[in-house]
Motif scaffolding. Structure first.
Motif, mmCIF file in Angstrom:
data_model
loop_
_atom_site.group_PDB
_atom_site.id
_atom_site.type_symbol
_atom_site.label_atom_id
_atom_site.label_comp_id
_atom_site.label_asym_id
_atom_site.label_seq_id
_atom_site.Cartn_x
_atom_site.Cartn_y
_atom_site.Cartn_z
ATOM 1 N N LEU A 37 -19.075 75.817 79.345
ATOM 2 C CA LEU A 37 -20.426 75.051 79.281
ATOM 3 C C LEU A 37 -20.359 74.164 78.235
ATOM 4 C CD1 LEU A 37 -22.998 77.926 80.042
ATOM 5 C CD2 LEU A 37 -22.383 76.363 81.425
ATOM 6 N N GLY A 38 -19.491 73.934 77.367
ATOM 7 C CA GLY A 38 -19.214 72.792 76.560
ATOM 8 C C GLY A 38 -19.113 73.322 75.147
ATOM 9 N N LEU A 39 -18.396 72.573 74.391
ATOM 10 C CA LEU A 39 -18.058 73.053 72.891
ATOM 11 C C LEU A 39 -18.564 71.844 71.865
ATOM 12 C CD1 LEU A 39 -14.224 73.529 73.637
ATOM 13 C CD2 LEU A 39 -16.179 75.214 73.816
ATOM 14 N N ASP A 40 -18.600 72.520 70.510
ATOM 15 C CA ASP A 40 -18.878 71.334 69.420
ATOM 16 C C ASP A 40 -17.812 70.404 69.390
ATOM 17 O OD1 ASP A 40 -17.131 71.889 66.810
ATOM 18 O OD2 ASP A 40 -17.151 73.803 68.022
ATOM 19 N N PRO A 41 -18.010 69.260 68.820
ATOM 20 C CA PRO A 41 -17.342 68.077 68.635
ATOM 21 C C PRO A 41 -15.877 68.319 68.283
ATOM 22 C CG PRO A 41 -19.426 67.350 68.086
ATOM 23 C CD PRO A 41 -19.642 69.037 68.166
ATOM 24 N N TRP A 42 -15.590 68.926 67.287
ATOM 25 C CA TRP A 42 -14.306 69.376 66.921
ATOM 26 C C TRP A 42 -13.673 70.309 67.820
ATOM 27 C CZ3 TRP A 42 -11.209 66.971 63.213
ATOM 28 C CH2 TRP A 42 -11.709 66.356 62.389
ATOM 29 N N ASP A 43 -14.123 71.136 68.422
ATOM 30 C CA ASP A 43 -13.473 72.008 69.400
ATOM 31 C C ASP A 43 -13.286 71.279 70.530
ATOM 32 O OD1 ASP A 43 -13.199 74.082 67.671
ATOM 33 O OD2 ASP A 43 -14.816 75.076 68.367
ATOM 34 N N VAL A 44 -13.927 70.337 70.890
ATOM 35 C CA VAL A 44 -13.664 69.510 72.424
ATOM 36 C C VAL A 44 -12.190 68.809 71.728
ATOM 37 C CG1 VAL A 44 -14.245 67.520 73.569
ATOM 38 C CG2 VAL A 44 -16.004 69.059 73.079
ATOM 39 N N PHE A 45 -12.278 68.398 70.775
ATOM 40 C CA PHE A 45 -11.093 67.723 70.208
ATOM 41 C C PHE A 45 -9.857 68.683 70.114
ATOM 42 C CE2 PHE A 45 -8.379 65.925 66.518
ATOM 43 C CZ PHE A 45 -8.024 64.973 67.124
ATOM 44 N N HIS A 46 -10.011 69.805 69.705
ATOM 45 C CA HIS A 46 -9.094 70.892 69.859
ATOM 46 C C HIS A 46 -8.480 71.275 70.912
ATOM 47 C CE1 HIS A 46 -10.764 72.014 65.415
ATOM 48 N NE2 HIS A 46 -10.125 71.155 65.442
ATOM 49 N N GLN A 47 -9.520 71.343 71.970
ATOM 50 C CA GLN A 47 -9.218 71.693 73.357
ATOM 51 C C GLN A 47 -8.469 70.655 74.191
ATOM 52 O OE1 GLN A 47 -12.197 72.018 76.500
ATOM 53 N NE2 GLN A 47 -11.574 74.206 76.713
ATOM 54 N N GLY A 48 -8.789 69.295 73.925
ATOM 55 C CA GLY A 48 -8.294 68.313 74.339
ATOM 56 C C GLY A 48 -6.590 68.102 74.006
ATOM 57 N N LEU A 49 -6.436 68.488 72.597
ATOM 58 C CA LEU A 49 -5.151 68.322 72.044
ATOM 59 C C LEU A 49 -4.321 69.756 72.593
ATOM 60 C CD1 LEU A 49 -5.449 67.548 68.341
ATOM 61 C CD2 LEU A 49 -4.510 65.948 70.022
ATOM 62 N N SER A 50 -4.954 70.745 72.918
ATOM 63 C CA SER A 50 -4.378 71.626 73.221
ATOM 64 C C SER A 50 -3.777 71.467 74.600
ATOM 65 C CB SER A 50 -5.179 73.104 73.215
ATOM 66 O OG SER A 50 -4.569 74.151 73.813
ATOM 67 N N LYS A 51 -4.531 70.976 75.544
ATOM 68 C CA LYS A 51 -4.195 70.524 76.945
ATOM 69 C C LYS A 51 -3.024 69.495 77.012
ATOM 70 C CE LYS A 51 -8.705 71.508 79.200
ATOM 71 N NZ LYS A 51 -9.619 70.884 79.998
ATOM 72 N N LEU A 52 -3.171 68.706 76.008
ATOM 73 C CA LEU A 52 -2.167 67.582 76.075
ATOM 74 C C LEU A 52 -0.956 68.094 75.441
ATOM 75 C CD1 LEU A 52 -1.317 64.341 75.988
ATOM 76 C CD2 LEU A 52 -2.211 64.297 73.498
ATOM 77 N N GLY A 54 0.055 71.385 75.038
ATOM 78 C CA GLY A 54 0.646 72.886 75.836
ATOM 79 C C GLY A 54 0.593 73.771 74.768
ATOM 80 N N LEU A 55 -0.045 73.591 73.301
ATOM 81 C CA LEU A 55 -0.302 74.639 72.375
ATOM 82 C C LEU A 55 -1.493 75.335 72.364
ATOM 83 C CD1 LEU A 55 0.954 72.416 69.358
ATOM 84 C CD2 LEU A 55 2.400 74.215 70.482
ATOM 85 N N SER A 56 -1.320 76.460 71.984
ATOM 86 C CA SER A 56 -2.773 77.468 71.967
ATOM 87 C C SER A 56 -3.637 76.625 71.200
ATOM 88 C CB SER A 56 -2.351 78.771 71.497
ATOM 89 O OG SER A 56 -2.350 78.682 70.115
ATOM 90 N N PHE A 57 -4.867 77.070 71.622
ATOM 91 C CA PHE A 57 -6.348 76.449 70.865
ATOM 92 C C PHE A 57 -6.096 76.899 69.373
ATOM 93 C CE2 PHE A 57 -10.428 76.113 69.480
ATOM 94 C CZ PHE A 57 -11.029 75.236 70.434
ATOM 95 N N GLY A 58 -5.885 78.301 69.090
ATOM 96 C CA GLY A 58 -5.906 78.409 67.701
ATOM 97 C C GLY A 58 -4.520 77.612 67.035
ATOM 98 N N THR A 59 -3.453 77.434 67.465
ATOM 99 C CA THR A 59 -2.293 76.803 66.748
ATOM 100 C C THR A 59 -2.745 75.204 66.794
ATOM 101 O OG1 THR A 59 -0.645 78.179 67.953
ATOM 102 C CG2 THR A 59 -0.102 75.829 67.084
ATOM 103 N N VAL A 60 -3.580 74.753 67.651
ATOM 104 C CA VAL A 60 -4.062 73.152 67.491
ATOM 105 C C VAL A 60 -5.082 73.298 66.351
ATOM 106 C CG1 VAL A 60 -5.368 71.443 68.565
ATOM 107 C CG2 VAL A 60 -3.506 72.640 69.869
ATOM 108 N N THR A 61 -6.133 74.305 66.287
ATOM 109 C CA THR A 61 -6.976 74.474 65.291
ATOM 110 C C THR A 61 -6.396 74.576 63.871
ATOM 111 O OG1 THR A 61 -8.529 75.629 66.731
ATOM 112 C CG2 THR A 61 -8.940 75.545 64.298
ATOM 113 N N ILE A 62 -5.256 75.326 63.789
ATOM 114 C CA ILE A 62 -4.733 75.407 62.318
ATOM 115 C C ILE A 62 -3.913 74.134 62.136
ATOM 116 C CG2 ILE A 62 -2.900 76.438 61.035
ATOM 117 C CD1 ILE A 62 -3.361 79.090 62.823
ATOM 118 N N GLY A 63 -3.307 73.458 62.944
ATOM 119 C CA GLY A 63 -2.586 72.124 62.817
ATOM 120 C C GLY A 63 -3.589 71.022 62.220
ATOM 121 N N VAL A 64 -4.501 70.978 63.091
ATOM 122 C CA VAL A 64 -5.492 69.881 62.710
ATOM 123 C C VAL A 64 -6.148 70.061 61.184
ATOM 124 C CG1 VAL A 64 -7.744 68.737 63.448
ATOM 125 C CG2 VAL A 64 -6.170 69.332 65.049
ATOM 126 N N GLY A 65 -6.498 71.340 60.906
ATOM 127 C CA GLY A 65 -7.123 71.778 59.804
ATOM 128 C C GLY A 65 -6.099 71.531 58.725
#
Length: 223
Positions: A37-52, A54-65
């Motif tokens: 139903l929608g995510l907070d701004p940073w997680d929208v970004f994380h999810q978009g990068l995950s789709k781009l 192919g990495l897991s959501f958590g891996t992208v979150t760690i990488g961006v952090g």
């Protein structure tokens, strides 16, 4: 050492509270993701990068952090134990929770997941910030920039950064929806409510557990 911070005062409570808060933050992110139903701004970004990527959501979150943490260097910000833990723990927990938590289902269930996720996110933010062991990398980026540019407000800098990552995330396919709006409206009041409940006094003043009257809620990170 800045990374460890001052753990002489109530170290057990602060460490337990820190990691409980970070784990709860990861669970709250997973609940919002599974609501669809929608995510907070940073997680929208994380999810978009995950789709781009192919990495897991958590891996992208760690990488961006980790990348955001590198931006602290020119700002002369020093990470605390909570800052480094934020980068790693949240990403690991969100991936583990997503593996266990089914998605989809009736709209009522998804709304309940969204609401639970947002409330848990507010409590988690207060828990780990209240431990006083360092802010998340995204929060530190905002406050560090403002400290180097005294004429800028945290609110303005936060808005610019979050609008930017929201737009980029949306273009990459991240989920923007009613949950994005609900999060934006609710997270400030929720954090303001929970912070006095979980703030650990720093040991120097008897009233240090609570923020000064009228002080704004801190910017809330996705880590």
């Amino acid at each position: 050492m800045a990374l460890l911070g001052n753990l002489r005062h109530r170290p057990v409570r602060r460490l337990v509270q820190l990691y409980l808060g970070l784990a709860l933050y990861g669970v709250s992110m997973a609940l919002m993701i599974r609501s669809h139903l929608g995510l907070d701004p940073w997680d929208v970004f994380h999810q978009g990068l995950s789709k781009l990527t192919g990495l897991s959501f958590g891996t992208v979150t760690i990488g961006v952090g980790a990348l955001v943490l590198l931006l602290w260097i020119p700002l002369r910000q020093r990470p605390g134990l909570g800052t480094v833990s934020n980068v790693v723990v949240i990403g690991l927990v969100v991936d583990a929770t997503l593996a266990l938590l089914p998605g989809g289902g009736p709209l009522g269930v998804r709304i309940a997941m969204l609401i639970t996720g947002i409330v848990a996110n507010g409590a988690a933010t207060a828990l780990y910030l209240g431990a006083r062991l360092g802010p998340g990398p995204r929060d530190g980026l905002m406050t560090g920039y403002v400290a180097r540019r005294p004429g800028r407000s945290v609110r303005l800098v936060r808005t610019v950064i979050e609008v930017t990552v929201l737009v980029l995330g949306g273009l990459l396919g991240g989920t923007i929806g009613v949950g994005t709006v609900a999060y934006a409206l609710a997270i400030g009041p929720l954090a303001q409510f929970f912070i006095p409940l979980f703030a650990v006094p720093d040991g120097s003043t008897p009233d240090s557990a609570a923020p000064p009257p009228g002080s704004p809620a801190p910017a809330t990170p996705a880590g």
